[in-house]
Scaffold this active site. Structure first.
Site, PDB file in Angstrom:
ATOM      1  N   GLU A 302      57.233  40.315  40.161  1.00 13.64           N
ATOM      2  CA  GLU A 302      55.933  40.602  39.352  1.00 13.64           C
ATOM      3  C   GLU A 302      56.020  42.084  38.910  1.00 13.64           C
ATOM      4  O   GLU A 302      55.048  42.740  39.724  1.00 13.64           O
ATOM      5  CB  GLU A 302      54.892  40.275  40.282  1.00 13.64           C
ATOM      6  CG  GLU A 302      54.553  38.738  40.686  1.00 13.64           C
ATOM      7  CD  GLU A 302      52.546  38.452  40.504  1.00 13.64           C
ATOM      8  OE1 GLU A 302      52.527  39.247  41.610  1.00 13.64           O
ATOM      9  OE2 GLU A 302      52.607  37.159  40.125  1.00 13.64           O
ATOM     10  N   ASP A 383      51.262  29.007  41.733  1.00  9.07           N
ATOM     11  CA  ASP A 383      50.880  29.834  43.086  1.00  9.07           C
ATOM     12  C   ASP A 383      49.645  29.349  42.958  1.00  9.07           C
ATOM     13  O   ASP A 383      48.176  29.684  42.908  1.00  9.07           O
ATOM     14  CB  ASP A 383      50.746  31.139  41.957  1.00  9.07           C
ATOM     15  CG  ASP A 383      50.269  32.334  42.212  1.00  9.07           C
ATOM     16  OD1 ASP A 383      50.440  32.037  43.667  1.00  9.07           O
ATOM     17  OD2 ASP A 383      49.470  32.989  41.821  1.00  9.07           O
ATOM     18  N   GLU A 405      53.164  29.638  52.912  1.00 10.77           N
ATOM     19  CA  GLU A 405      52.543  30.272  52.676  1.00 10.77           C
ATOM     20  C   GLU A 405      51.090  29.411  52.061  1.00 10.77           C
ATOM     21  O   GLU A 405      51.565  28.798  51.740  1.00 10.77           O
ATOM     22  CB  GLU A 405      53.289  31.036  51.637  1.00 10.77           C
ATOM     23  CG  GLU A 405      51.796  32.075  51.869  1.00 10.77           C
ATOM     24  CD  GLU A 405      52.640  33.624  50.860  1.00 10.77           C
ATOM     25  OE1 GLU A 405      53.770  33.676  50.908  1.00 10.77           O
ATOM     26  OE2 GLU A 405      52.070  33.763  49.832  1.00 10.77           O
ATOM     27  N   GLU A 411      41.860  32.402  45.523  1.00 10.58           N
ATOM     28  CA  GLU A 411      41.715  33.002  44.560  1.00 10.58           C
ATOM     29  C   GLU A 411      41.901  31.960  43.986  1.00 10.58           C
ATOM     30  O   GLU A 411      40.933  32.705  41.943  1.00 10.58           O
ATOM     31  CB  GLU A 411      43.312  33.328  44.555  1.00 10.58           C
ATOM     32  CG  GLU A 411      43.849  34.240  43.046  1.00 10.58           C
ATOM     33  CD  GLU A 411      45.338  34.577  43.164  1.00 10.58           C
ATOM     34  OE1 GLU A 411      46.085  34.509  43.944  1.00 10.58           O
ATOM     35  OE2 GLU A 411      45.550  34.642  42.309  1.00 10.58           O
TER      36      GLU A 411
HETATM   37  C1  GCV Z   1      49.606  40.024  45.456  1.00 12.11           C
HETATM   38  C2  GCV Z   1      49.390  35.848  42.710  1.00 12.11           C
HETATM   39  C3  GCV Z   1      48.229  36.528  43.066  1.00 12.11           C
HETATM   40  C4  GCV Z   1      48.279  38.260  43.044  1.00 12.11           C
HETATM   41  C5  GCV Z   1      49.461  38.435  44.509  1.00 12.11           C
HETATM   42  C6  GCV Z   1      50.846  37.536  43.998  1.00 12.11           C
HETATM   43  C7  GCV Z   1      51.541  36.942  45.817  1.00 12.11           C
HETATM   44  O1  GCV Z   1      50.684  36.123  41.432  1.00 12.11           O
HETATM   45  O2  GCV Z   1      47.583  36.877  41.731  1.00 12.11           O
HETATM   46  O3  GCV Z   1      47.567  39.014  43.419  1.00 12.11           O
HETATM   47  O4  GCV Z   1      50.182  39.328  44.710  1.00 12.11           O
HETATM   48  O5  GCV Z   1      50.547  36.037  43.582  1.00 12.11           O
HETATM   49  O6  GCV Z   1      52.005  36.450  46.081  1.00 12.11           O
HETATM   50  O7  GCV Z   1      52.796  38.421  45.724  1.00 12.11           O
END
Ligand code: GCV
Length: 843
Positions: A302, A383, A405, A411
């Site tokens: 990302e 995710d 994890e 979220e």
């Molecule tokens: C901290 C997802 C979340 C992101 C997060 C990412 C990750 O994409 O939307 O906010 O980033 O996971 O776990 O690194």
């Protein structure tokens, strides 16, 4: 006076803000009867202030004082009378060498308890274990059990960390929390570590009481400036407030820090200058924090930098840090959440699949990692979705240890504005048997290290508490944090057992309170799955914005790879080996064969693994599309019952928490209908296949706002279309015009529930008033952005859609129904529709 007396009798705290969570030490019913079964003094062995044994002594005094009203004294050596002795095994054996033989074997952090006629012996393998033992004893007596028992308790895995995604700053001056719904960071402010770390210490206390041994305080999307000398000093202050609770500090690193902060022209992990720079960082951190836990690293994911920027492997990247930590005894959790969203093309490549990424990147590296590297793997390949299969990467690492994890912050699961008790989902994942080499290989056996024999394995939970006194933004969400710690310690515990404990400690002993919280909690994940995305299609939320409200169309057509591949006739990701992305083949053969075959794939993961027509028959006999419709009706109907269930608790728990939870449950009930209608409308529109029961698209109790007589309001086409009933809402003509929408009711005279669906954007605080025959029924404000921590949105969409219900309103046939909307800021007092519902009807 009478009610005060009654409150005192049942042992209720009068008002509670949630700060003490499950460590309230509220008076146990009939406390005075038990005093003889409790110790009268506390003896701490080799206790030093600021370290866990000393803390344990203090907790025992506070706990027994609060729970039973018994004042204990703290002594260094054995006083007269019953005592609670707490310390490490070695300190105890030093004093009583002959006792050594009778003591059990404890692993790191484990504890031993012996309760006998008011004498309590609490021994830890280390100081932290002694504190855990004290908390355990206090939890048992807080639940009203003062009988004698002996217990040996060892953690299932050594790594039991939480990750906070706290930013050091967020544009302005405050420290925000990425995907956090409970307020600002308790650690950071204005790019620095907060001066006042009281909340950080209180957090460590809560975490220690559930067996968590480390916290990574800063976001995995790490700011390199965490490593400035000033911020390292700040980190040392965080470690200082954690230390009394045996919680170690971990730090997230930015892979490019040598360049961003160190002034080097490279961050290549094999470059000598880079290696030296990182060694200097580790040495400096450990000089300040000798007991630091280690690092957490997100690399090449990302947009984050990583070793692959220099064509180095992920092992090269992880080992760079691992080696700098080795002289200090630290470990590194290296995340497997590695994927390149820029290279994913849905239209051109049928075989493209983000789910493949982790195994693709990590395969072949198992024997390449240093011994102090642990690979941190999200439970599913995408995710934190409402339903995912267990990540196959767990079966590819046999030498290198792994942590699973989990995400406590919800979220994709309602952001604490929806109640979703996650323990049942985690249990299902942990109990899943991956059949490595055709042998039992549950996920829990892999992350405990038992299946493959690695030393460093365990759990990482993304928690994201904030400055809100409820910590997570919702009292009920705290059961998830509690359950996370309990399962990381012992994954054999049951979801209901954990919940029972948590409820007693948090809300007391009332049976009805227990029944209601159990029913709501245990039905909450299935209900959320039913109304937010079923059959393995994942949470159909807005993938491009807040990850909160419904927006099924947003999943596809972008490189984020959370695709559904839904078209007019078919839906689902073909992840088979024979015709799809090949993901199913990443599992061991037995599991791969199960997912490869549509007949043996469980219905709840059908669309995760297969691309099928909407008319595909499920094992239940229903078609996919009818299952969608039915499940969305069922799940949202369940959410309505949460309100009436909770209302039974009025007067049985403190008003503050009762109202706080009620507000959220009413909101959830309304928003679950938004989810239901958006998702159903979207797929009805796509497939053209009607609901066999005729519900979808037919809402006979609704009056569309755009069809009312409008003054100062105008019709507005909503995007995405499915986020509005009839695709339209009304908005005021200008930012200062007051709008009215009026209609004459055609329903028979009687009592009705009047529900107004409106949009509460984060651009202002409009007000609305509802009148029947010019009499005010009620008014409300568009200020949910202050009341709920969920991601705010500036749009009229599925995130902002909300419902306000007035129950039991008397209307006559021909009554005039009027809504007056006053815009505020850039929020034009939007209204979608008004439902005039015979009492007990939901629509
Ligand atoms: C901290 C997802 C979340 C992101 C997060 C990412 C990750 O994409 O939307 O906010 O980033 O996971 O776990 O690194």
């Amino acid at each position: 006076m009478r009610s005060l007396l009654w409150l005192a009798v049942v042992g209720l705290a009068v008002a509670e803000d949630g700060l003490a969570a499950w460590l309230r030490y509220a008076r146990v019913p009939g406390a005075s009867r038990h005093l003889g079964k409790l110790p009268s003094a506390v003896v701490t062995l080799n206790a030093t202030k600021g370290y866990p044994v000393h803390t344990a002594g203090q907790e025992l005094v506070d706990g027994i004082g609060g729970l039973f009203g018994k004042k204990l004294t703290v002594a260094k050596s054995k006083p007269k009378g019953t005592t609670a002795t707490v310390g490490t095994v070695s300190a105890y054996v030093d004093k009583n060498p002959s006792a050594a033989k009778g003591l059990p074997d404890l692993v790191e952090d484990g504890f031993y308890l012996k309760i006998s006629k008011g004498n309590v012996l609490i021994l830890g393998q280390n100081e932290r274990g002694a504190l855990y033992g004290a908390f355990h004893y206090l939890s048992v007596i807080a639940q009203g059990n003062v009988s004698d028992f002996t217990l040996t308790s060892n953690p299932d895995a050594p790594v039991r960390w939480v990750n906070q995604w706290d930013n050091m700053q967020d544009g302005g001056t405050h420290g925000s929390v990425e995907r956090g719904y409970g307020g600002d960071s308790i650690f950071f402010w204005d790019g620095h570590i907060r001066e006042d770390l009281t909340r950080a210490g209180q957090y460590a206390r809560l975490l220690a009481s559930i067996g968590i041994n480390a916290v990574v305080a800063n976001n995995v999307n790490a700011n390199a400036s965490i490593l400035t000398p000033e911020n390292m000093d700040g980190l040392a202050r965080i470690a200082d407030v954690f230390r009394p609770y045996g919680v170690q500090l971990g730090v997230s690193l930015n892979f490019a820090a040598p360049q961003l902060l160190g002034g080097l022209d490279t961050f290549d992990p094999l470059d000598k200058a880079v290696v030296n720079w990182w060694q200097g960082i580790a040495d400096n951190l450990y000089k300040r924090i000798p007991d630091m836990a280690g690092y957490l690293v997100k690399a090449n994911s990302e947009g984050q930098p990583g070793p692959m920027t220099y064509n180095r492997t992920l092992a090269d990247g992880a080992n760079l840090f691992a080696r700098t930590l080795q002289p200090h005894g630290g470990i590194i959790l290296f995340r497997a959440f590695v994927y390149d969203h820029r290279s994913l093309n849905q239209t051109l490549d049928w075989k493209a699949d983000r789910a493949n990424a982790a195994v693709d990147y990590f395969d072949g590296l198992d024997d390449k990692f240093e011994d102090n590297v642990v690979i941190q793997i999200k439970y599913g390949p995408i995710d934190f979705q409402v339903r995912e299969p267990v990540s196959p990467l767990f079966t590819h690492l046999r030498r290198t240890g792994a942590t699973v994890e989990l995400q406590i912050t919800q979220e994709y699961l309602g952001q604490q504005a929806h109640v979703v008790y996650l323990a049942p989902m985690w249990k299902e994942l942990l109990d899943f048997d991956l059949r490595v080499d055709s042998k039992p290989s549950t996920l829990k056996s892999i992350v405990s290290g038992k299946r493959f024999g690695q030393k460093l394995t365990g759990y990482a939970g993304v928690v994201n508490v904030g400055t809100n006194t409820t910590w997570l933004g919702s009292h009920l969400a705290m059961s998830n944090l509690y359950a996370y710690g309990k399962l990381a310690w012992d994954p054999e515990q049951t979801s209901t057992g954990i919940l029972k404990e948590w409820t007693t400690l948090t809300f007391g002993h009332d049976k009805l309170v227990h029944d209601v919280i159990t029913k709501i909690s245990m039905e909450s994940w299935p209900a959320y799955e039913d109304y937010s995305g079923n059959l393995g299609i994942q949470t159909l939320t807005d993938i491009l914005l807040g990850h909160y409200g419904p927006n099924p169309g947003s999943q596809d057509g972008n490189p984020w790879g959370q695709w559904t591949r839904a078209d007019d006739d078919t839906i689902g990701m073909d992840r088979t080996v024979w015709n799809g992305t090949g993901f199913a083949g990443q599992y061991p053969p037995e599991i791969a064969a199960m997912y490869e075959n549509i007949e043996t794939t469980p219905d709840n993961l059908l669309l995760w693994f297969h691309h099928v027509p909407y008319t595909q028959k499920l094992k239940s006999g229903k078609t996919v599309i009818q299952h969608f419709y039915d499940a969305h009706y069922k799940g949202s109907a369940t959410a309505q019952t949460f309100v009436t269930l909770w209302e039974k608790l009025k007067g049985r728990i403190d008003k503050e928490r009762y109202e706080h939870v009620l507000f959220r449950l009413i909101y959830q009930a309304g928003h679950s209908l938004v989810w239901r209608d958006s998702v159903n409308q979207f797929y009805f529109n796509k497939s053209g296949i009607p609901d066999e029961l005729g519900r979808v698209g037919n809402h006979k109790y609704r009056i569309e706002a755009e069809e009312m007589e409008l003054k100062g309001y105008k019709s507005y086409r909503v995007s995405p279309f499915e986020a509005a009933s009839g695709y339209h809402c009304v908005v005021t003509e200008t930012n200062s015009t007051v709008g009215t929408a009026t209609t004459k009711l055609k329903v028979p005279s009687g009592k009705y529930d009047l529900a107004v669906n409106y949009y509460d954007m984060a651009l202002g605080n409009s007000t609305w008033e509802l009148f029947v025959d010019r009499k005010l029924v009620g008014k409300w404000k568009g200020d949910l952005e202050y009341e709920l921590g969920r991601a705010p949105s500036p749009y009229i969409d599925g995130q902002t859609a909300a419902r306000k219900t007035f129950r039991g309103v008397r209307v006559k046939k021909g009554s005039e129904l009027k809504v007056v909307g006053r815009p505020d800021g850039l929020e034009p007092a939007p209204i979608d529709y008004i439902s005039v519902l015979p009492e007990g009807t939901v629509d």
